[in-house]
Write an enzyme that holds these catalytic residues in place. Structure first.
Site, PDB file in Angstrom:
ATOM      1  N   ASP A   1      22.024   1.672   8.316  1.00 51.17           N
ATOM      2  CA  ASP A   1      22.261   2.186   8.752  1.00 51.17           C
ATOM      3  C   ASP A   1      23.196   2.352   9.793  1.00 51.17           C
ATOM      4  O   ASP A   1      24.233   1.445   9.893  1.00 51.17           O
ATOM      5  CB  ASP A   1      21.149   2.396   9.711  1.00 51.17           C
ATOM      6  CG  ASP A   1      19.795   2.772   8.870  1.00 51.17           C
ATOM      7  OD1 ASP A   1      19.707   3.085   7.925  1.00 51.17           O
ATOM      8  OD2 ASP A   1      18.061   1.892   9.704  1.00 51.17           O
ATOM      9  N   LYS A   2      24.182   3.615  10.283  1.00 49.24           N
ATOM     10  CA  LYS A   2      24.859   4.456  11.119  1.00 49.24           C
ATOM     11  C   LYS A   2      24.747   3.190  12.018  1.00 49.24           C
ATOM     12  O   LYS A   2      25.723   2.207  11.924  1.00 49.24           O
ATOM     13  CB  LYS A   2      24.894   5.460  11.264  1.00 49.24           C
ATOM     14  CG  LYS A   2      25.899   5.811  12.044  1.00 49.24           C
ATOM     15  CD  LYS A   2      25.739   7.277  12.957  1.00 49.24           C
ATOM     16  CE  LYS A   2      27.043   7.423  13.361  1.00 49.24           C
ATOM     17  NZ  LYS A   2      27.384   9.218  13.573  1.00 49.24           N
TER      18      LYS A   2
END
Length: 237
Positions: free
Chosen positions: A55-56
């Protein structure tokens, strides 16, 4: 931005992805113009294929293939559970037990309501490494705030699996804007001096997709993780 390369051979490259960097272009962050895929491609001067996602907001080990064939082999290894993954997560509260297994099916798409979606088997084992108590009243009922450091080992690779599983057991990851508690996240961001998702991809153990050799790749913790130990009253285990 130069990415930190942790491992490289003629088939694979592993990098240390900083928190806040997307792996590749996404409709969910259409305003973003910088991606790990693009940066690594330009840094190496050749095409690369991401073998999995982070995930970012998640930092840590991110593996790329240097050919479509190797990318396909790695994808199958991830899907079959042949790769062993370890993550570090800072969560809300103290778990009742020192370790556990979350066996909870998840909807395929975490961005949509679960109702009506196919539920996919998902398992995550975890071990509590440390507990902390911060001198911070993030809830009017309590004068302090408790947290725990967990090692998480997902046995499947569903999207946001660790984040969703930890929410399921009422210990969401600190800084998780989607699955966590907003007031707690804001209070702790101010106290810790940093706003981020406190999740780090620590290790991948796999068989090399070409040679078959055993590989154990690790990403060191950044300075913000090291600084955590100086904030609050920590206990091991």
């Amino acid at each position: 931005m130069l990415l930190k390369v942790l491992y490289a051979d003629e088939h694979l490259v592993a990098i240390d992805k900083p928190a806040g960097l997307l792996v590749h272009r996404s409709q969910l962050d259409a305003q973003e113009e910088v991606f790990a895929l693009q940066l690594l491609r330009d840094q190496l001067g050749r095409p690369v294929w991401p073998a999995h996602r982070l995930d970012k907001g998640t930092s840590g080990l991110l593996l790329f293939a240097l050919s479509a064939e190797v990318a396909s082999a790695l994808g199958q290894a991830f899907e079959s559970g042949a790769m062993r993954k370890r993550y570090l997560a800072l969560v809300r509260g103290w778990t009742a037990e020192p370790e556990g297994l979350i066996d909870h099916a998840l909807a395929r798409d975490p961005e949509r309501p679960s109702a009506g979606q196919q539920l996919l088997p998902a398992r995550t084992s975890w071990t509590r490494l440390a507990r902390v108590e911060w001198p911070l009243a993030s809830d009017a009922r309590f004068p302090t705030t408790r947290g725990a450091l967990l090692e998480c080992r997902p046995e499947s690779g569903r999207r946001h699996q660790i984040r969703r599983h930890l929410k399921h057991i009422a210990h969401p990851i600190i800084g998780d804007a989607t699955h966590g508690k907003g007031a707690l996240n804001r209070a702790l961001a101010a106290h810790l001096g940093r706003q981020r998702l406190w999740l780090h991809g620590l290790e991948l153990a796999l068989s090399h997709p070409v040679s078959g050799a055993a590989l154990r790749l690790t990403a060191p913790l950044g300075p913000e993780w090291q600084a955590l130990r100086s904030l609050g009253d920590w206990q091991n285990g």
